[in-house]
Design an enzyme around this catalytic site. Structure first.
Site, PDB file in Angstrom:
ATOM      1  CB  CYS A  14      67.767  50.463  12.663  1.00  0.00           C
ATOM      2  SG  CYS A  14      68.432  51.968  11.956  1.00  0.00           S
ATOM      3  CD  GLU A  17      34.357  27.234  44.230  1.00  0.00           C
ATOM      4  OE1 GLU A  17      34.806  26.634  43.238  1.00  0.00           O
ATOM      5  OE2 GLU A  17      33.662  26.687  45.105  1.00  0.00           O
ATOM      6  CB  CYS A  75      66.402  51.074   9.184  1.00  0.00           C
ATOM      7  SG  CYS A  75      65.285  51.987  10.243  1.00  0.00           S
ATOM      8  CG  ASP A  80      41.223  28.641  30.823  1.00  0.00           C
ATOM      9  OD1 ASP A  80      40.490  27.670  30.564  1.00  0.00           O
ATOM     10  OD2 ASP A  80      41.601  29.462  29.971  1.00  0.00           O
ATOM     11  CE  LYS A  82      34.047  30.944  30.285  1.00  0.00           C
ATOM     12  NZ  LYS A  82      33.333  30.170  29.341  1.00  0.00           N
ATOM     13  CE  LYS A  93      34.296  27.966  33.965  1.00  0.00           C
ATOM     14  NZ  LYS A  93      35.341  27.563  33.017  1.00  0.00           N
ATOM     15  CE1 TYR A 133      35.510  21.578  39.929  1.00  0.00           C
ATOM     16  CE2 TYR A 133      37.549  22.774  39.509  1.00  0.00           C
ATOM     17  CZ  TYR A 133      36.537  21.927  39.082  1.00  0.00           C
ATOM     18  OH  TYR A 133      36.554  21.428  37.807  1.00  0.00           O
ATOM     19  CB  CYS A 188      66.855  55.972   9.116  1.00  0.00           C
ATOM     20  SG  CYS A 188      67.942  54.628   9.608  1.00  0.00           S
ATOM     21  CB  CYS A 207      67.491  55.586  12.980  1.00  0.00           C
ATOM     22  SG  CYS A 207      65.882  54.823  12.827  1.00  0.00           S
TER      23      CYS A 207
HETATM   24  C1  9MJ Z   1      36.920  25.857  38.066  1.00  0.00           C
HETATM   25  N1  9MJ Z   1      37.090  25.512  36.802  1.00  0.00           N
HETATM   26  O1  9MJ Z   1      37.711  26.547  38.674  1.00  0.00           O
HETATM   27  C2  9MJ Z   1      33.978  24.274  39.138  1.00  0.00           C
HETATM   28  N2  9MJ Z   1      35.741  25.377  38.717  1.00  0.00           N
HETATM   29  O2  9MJ Z   1      32.096  23.067  39.995  1.00  0.00           O
HETATM   30  C3  9MJ Z   1      35.339  25.677  39.996  1.00  0.00           C
HETATM   31  N3  9MJ Z   1      34.870  24.494  38.208  1.00  0.00           N
HETATM   32  C4  9MJ Z   1      32.886  23.348  38.993  1.00  0.00           C
HETATM   33  N4  9MJ Z   1      34.238  24.982  40.249  1.00  0.00           N
HETATM   34  C5  9MJ Z   1      31.193  22.171  39.534  1.00  0.00           C
HETATM   35  N5  9MJ Z   1      35.987  26.530  40.831  1.00  0.00           N
HETATM   36  C6  9MJ Z   1      31.448  21.914  38.227  1.00  0.00           C
HETATM   37  C7  9MJ Z   1      32.541  22.663  37.882  1.00  0.00           C
END
Ligand code: 9MJ
Length: 674
Positions: free
Chosen positions: A430, A117, A412, A121, A318, A119, A229, A415, A436
């Site tokens: 400028c 999946e 500038c 943020d 990561k 991840k 998720y 020039c 220039c």
């Molecule tokens: C994120 N942040 O997309 C988990 N997560 O599963 C996905 N986080 C997660 N899974 C268990 N896709 C703990 C965290």
């Protein structure tokens, strides 16, 4: 129950049903069936009925999505099953180690299947559904105790207020990530900049700040999204055998899922997914900081269990960080090809987004002032994909005592011409246009182009080469090239024939027209049409050079901005010098005869020319019109008198029809001009 009451109940139920359906189509399935305005009408109708009859308002009413009364504080929620954090791996070796640990612990040599999946943020959120109704939402907090953010969660448009479909559990806790899409983030920041308000540093901070708003109306305005998720507490439902089947089940209940989830085999499948998502990262609509692998079989998950606060059956792989902190060593100004002055931060080198960064753009002076970034400050640098690194914020409390505000340069740095900043623009520029060095390549390309001086054989590549070889510096040097034939011949891909052609084209270009010459100078905002107006009005370059803004504004087609650009251009002695040298080199044009009224029968009429004409180029057609005193503009409006339409005309012709503007096909146009 009275007749009126049943009617009312029916209407509330019908509106609720319709709004829920369209909301699901729009926010979860990305497939809207009705226009936004229609949705808004239905929404307002329900809102009105509910406010007149508060007893009819349900907790899962679609109107609950706009937020309500602000809270004083969030209450606390203890998670019945703790919300976990994930262990990390940072490279393929660590991924293989993770895979080996999983297989060793399961005492198996078999391949293991994973869900893979993106991840997200954002910020983890737990949603509790009792008999299918959303009753509570809580942040992760420390994993054990979080904050009750139910009011805010109800405003997240793709979070269902009640579940749909079959076999809905008595109790279901789903977990997922709340995030702000990149598009919404950009839009909100753009708005904040326009209103001189504080911008969000990144989508993650924006999402976190919004979900933890005490005023749910503000949270609603932030347009957050969520992808689910994981499943937490479940009662009254038999779990499926795998995580991927459970995700599918969540989808069937109407819960939003990330569209980019996959099922893969073994460590090599995980690594492939990581690389695939890495390539897609910048084009995804949401920010991610890696990918997550989860052992797919829930029985195996149970066997593996937990270590400390993390499951042994999952890990996050990561990506290199796209944001890092470093120190500003200096702030300098660069001049771009159009004269735009861009402040650049010279940084203490820092590894971010996969490369070492030592310079980052600060965009423009407004950006500097907004952040109040100064030399010596610690800043956050962002670098995503191939995008140029930028400073996104100053880390509070890191300022040196003797630091000073950054000032815009008055001249500038390349020039020495004046730097100007128009009121309507964030960018300072400028004013040394032709002179220039930073602007010369683009200026020379424009000068040589077909609609300007039309120097055949002097294309963009050759201009670059000639400048790089230092054979030309400014446009007037073009007409000295005839004295540098040996040097030109020595350049790559320049045979004798090409050199001869170039020199003869240059000679030929000396006979031009005043409108072309004015256009060729590349004065900002002065396109072909304006150049023609200026030429016709002054009839002479000397008069144009001396014109003040008042005189210029008198001219049809010239507004205050164009007037100020023209004056600024000719106020620079460098530019005057270049113009004089060009004329001294032999550029000339037939005198402009002031045409009499009857030679300009089209004065006061405005034309748009669109599509492909068979007997002449579009620009020829425009020229014919301009020669007869018409104004030719780029887009159709109510003020347009005629639209000349060739083959394959596109939207301009449609717009003309809509506005009822007279359309001339090619034959009628030729007739008309005659
Ligand atoms: C994120 N942040 O997309 C988990 N997560 O599963 C996905 N986080 C997660 N899974 C268990 N896709 C703990 C965290």
């Amino acid at each position: 129950m009275t007749h009126k009451n049943t009617e009312l109940l029916d209407r509330v139920a019908a509106l609720t049903k319709q709004l829920n359906h369209h909301s699901q189509q729009y926010y979860v399935l990305d497939n809207p069936e009705i226009p936004d305005a229609e949705y808004d009408r239905l929404f307002r109708e329900l809102q009105a009925l509910e406010s007149e009859n508060p007893e009819l308002k349900k907790v899962d009413s679609p109107t609950q999505r706009v937020g309500g009364t602000p809270l004083d504080a969030f209450t606390q929620v203890t998670h019945r099953i703790p919300m976990l954090s994930l262990s990390n791996v940072f490279n393929e070796k660590e991924l293989q180690d993770f895979y080996k640990r999983v297989r060793d612990r399961l005492k198996t040599e078999d391949e293991i299947e994973f869900t893979a999946e993106p991840k997200l943020d954002g910020l983890a959120l737990s949603l509790m559904y009792e008999k299918g109704i959303l009753v509570r939402a809580a942040t992760r907090g420390d994993g054990t105790v979080g904050e009750n953010v139910t009011e805010n969660a109800r405003t997240i448009r793709n979070v269902p207020l009640h579940l749909v479909g079959d076999d809905i559990p008595d109790l279901l806790e789903v977990r997922g990530e709340v995030f702000m899409s990149k598009a919404v983030f950009e839009k909100l920041n753009q708005k904040a900049r326009e209103n001189d308000e504080k911008t969000f540093v990144n989508p993650r901070n924006a999402a976190a700040g919004s979900l933890r708003q005490l005023d749910s109306k503000i949270a609603a305005s932030r347009q957050l999204s969520m992808y689910c998720y994981a499943v937490g507490v479940v009662e009254g439902f038999e779990l499926h055998a795998t995580h991927s089947e459970m995700l599918k089940q969540l989808g069937q209940w109407g819960l939003p899922l990330c569209p980019d989830v996959d099922v893969v085999q073994s460590a090599s499948g995980c690594q492939k997914f990581y690389e695939k998502i890495g390539k897609k990262r910048d084009s995804l609509s949401y920010d991610i900081d890696g990918v997550v692998y989860k052992v797919n079989d829930l029985k195996l998950q149970q066997q593996l269990g937990f270590v400390a606060r993390s499951p042994r059956w999952a890990t996050a792989h990561k990506f290199p960080a796209q944001e890092e902190m470093t120190t500003v060593n200096a702030i300098e100004f660069q001049v771009g090809r159009t004269g735009a002055i861009t402040p650049v931060a010279r940084l203490e080198p820092v590894f971010v987004g996969g490369v070492t960064v030592s310079n980052a753009t600060l965009h423009n002076m407004d950006e500097i002032r907004r952040m109040d970034v100064r030399v010596g400050d610690k800043v956050i640098v962002h670098r995503a994909g191939d995008v140029i690194p930028k400073v996104v914020s100053v880390v509070p409390g890191t300022r040196k005592e003797n630091s000073v505000e950054v000032a815009i340069p008055v001249v500038c740095p390349v020039c020495g011409s004046d730097v100007v900043q128009e009121e309507d623009e964030a960018v300072a520029r400028c004013s040394g246009g032709l002179y220039c060095h930073a602007q010369r390549k683009e200026g020379i390309k424009h000068f040589a182009s077909r609609r300007a001086m039309d120097i055949d054989g002097l294309g963009d590549k050759l201009v670059e080469q000639l400048v790089d070889e230092k054979l030309i510096d400014h446009i007037d040097d073009l007409y000295q090239l005839k004295n540098k034939i040996d040097e030109i011949s020595a350049m790559e891909r320049m045979g004798k024939k090409s050199v001869d052609n170039l020199i003869s084209s240059l000679e030929k270009s000396k006979l031009t027209t005043l409108p072309r010459f004015i256009f060729a100078l590349g004065i900002r905002e002065v396109g072909e049409v304006t150049a023609a107006s200026l030429a016709n009005y002054f009839g002479d370059i000397e008069l144009l050079k001396q014109a003040d803004e008042e005189a210029l504004i008198n001219i049809d087609d010239v507004g205050p901005i164009v007037a100020s650009r023209v004056v600024t251009f000719f106020n620079q002695s460098h530019n005057i010098e270049v113009v004089d040298k060009l004329i001294a080199a032999g550029i000339h044009w037939p005198a402009i005869e002031k045409k009499s009224e009857d030679e300009l029968p089209l004065v006061g009429l405005s034309f748009v020319v669109t599509g492909t004409l068979s007997t002449m180029g579009r620009n020829d057609a425009k020229q014919l019109l301009i020669d007869k005193g018409a104004k030719v503009v780029g887009s159709v409006s109510k003020k347009t008198s005629y639209v000349v339409v060739g083959e394959n005309p596109g939207s301009k012709a449609t717009k003309a029809e809509e506005l009822g503007i007279e359309i001339l096909d090619e034959a009628s146009f030729i007739e008309f001009i005659k």
